[in-house]
Design an enzyme around this catalytic site. Sequence first.
Site, PDB file in Angstrom:
ATOM      1  N   ARG A  23       0.830  -1.202   0.000  1.00 30.69           N
ATOM      2  CA  ARG A  23       0.000   0.000   0.000  1.00 30.69           C
ATOM      3  C   ARG A  23       0.863   1.249   0.000  1.00 30.69           C
ATOM      4  NH1 ARG A  23      -3.770   0.390   4.790  1.00 30.69           N
ATOM      5  NH2 ARG A  23      -1.974  -0.535   5.817  1.00 30.69           N
ATOM      6  N   HIS A 100     -10.619  17.414  -0.870  1.00 29.15           N
ATOM      7  CA  HIS A 100      -9.480  16.711  -0.290  1.00 29.15           C
ATOM      8  C   HIS A 100      -9.251  17.074   1.182  1.00 29.15           C
ATOM      9  CE1 HIS A 100      -5.740  14.402  -0.692  1.00 29.15           C
ATOM     10  NE2 HIS A 100      -5.192  15.310   0.123  1.00 29.15           N
ATOM     11  N   SER A 148      -3.629   5.863   5.631  1.00 26.44           N
ATOM     12  CA  SER A 148      -2.507   5.987   4.701  1.00 26.44           C
ATOM     13  C   SER A 148      -2.795   7.036   3.619  1.00 26.44           C
ATOM     14  CB  SER A 148      -2.187   4.631   4.059  1.00 26.44           C
ATOM     15  OG  SER A 148      -3.352   4.072   3.492  1.00 26.44           O
ATOM     16  N   HIS A 153     -12.095   9.530   3.887  1.00 27.52           N
ATOM     17  CA  HIS A 153     -12.702   8.287   3.406  1.00 27.52           C
ATOM     18  C   HIS A 153     -12.907   7.323   4.567  1.00 27.52           C
ATOM     19  CE1 HIS A 153      -8.472   7.054   3.651  1.00 27.52           C
ATOM     20  NE2 HIS A 153      -8.859   5.800   3.593  1.00 27.52           N
TER      21      HIS A 153
HETATM   22 ZN   LIG Z   1      -7.970  13.893  -2.559  1.00 25.68          ZN
END
Ligand SMILES: [Zn+2]
Length: 318
Positions: A23, A100, A148, A153
């Site tokens: 990842r 973001h 990470s 999210h």
């Molecule tokens: Zn973003």
Amino acid sequence: MSELRYNTATRDWVIVAPERSKRPQGPRVDCPFCPGAEEHTPDESLRFSDPAGNWLVRSFPNGFPVMTPQAGDLWTHGDFPELCRPSAGRHEVVAESPRHDDSLARMEPAHLELVLRAWRDRSKALLEVSGVDHIIVFKNHGEKAGSSLSHPHSQIVGLPVMPVQVQVRLEEAVRSYSIWGRCLYCQMIDSERAAGKRIVAEVGQFTAFVPFAAFSPYSLWIFPRRHAGCFSLLSDEELPDLAALLGKVLGSLDRLLGDPAYNLVVRSISCHTAGSRYFHYYLAIVPRLGRVAGFELGTGMFINPHLPEEDARQLREA
Ligand SMILES: [Zn+2]
Ligand SMILES: [Zn+2]
């Protein structure tokens, strides 16, 4: 490829997933969850858009899944095949906002409601997937909480087994019901509301409090007062209240602790599981202020350097 291995001493299932180490680590130039990068994520499973057609919340399979739709072959090392299971299930990402730098603690309640709706709708859909036995919705906010990627999210995993931690809670709920004739959690909510000291906030039929025996500073539980064991039973009418309460307590944590790293987990038992009606779903929020060390690992006992009643007071006033 990953597989599930069973620890007979602890009853734990461990997901052995070497590819997870591939990842992304550290800072990256392009964010795969920002608008414009949609083609880099696997096929969408859900999208809520504004009237102009721009997405507000979307979900898609995790590019580095711990559970894969197709079961791979077990690694045939010859050791204990009876203790191994293919890691077949589902692992999805919910991109919570196109922005973001957005965060659950600061977004509009109407947008937070869409995030909760996405969690509920995808949980409901994954519960219908053959072989999925348990759903976990979780969020890692901040590096100290294991995130990470900084784009806001959360994740939903559909597991083919019930984790031992959940089994223990369910067994206790069933045992308690057989003694008291009443849900353990409904009783706990009533007791906490009667005591009042650890209540942080309430909106509609939802109550947030610092547990009496909170294992770490500023840990919070959010409960629906309507008894339900499975998060997928959250109704459309309840969504705005839960969103308002979640926004309120995350806002308090944000103001009090300055955007702390935290983990958020929806603890729920599939309505297809025997005994699930004795359970009561809830959201747990655990700010990651300290570190779990040898004593906690060795005993499963936590040392909370804060008084839960005092944490609740500070959160109420933040
Ligand atoms: Zn973003
Ligand atoms: Zn209950």
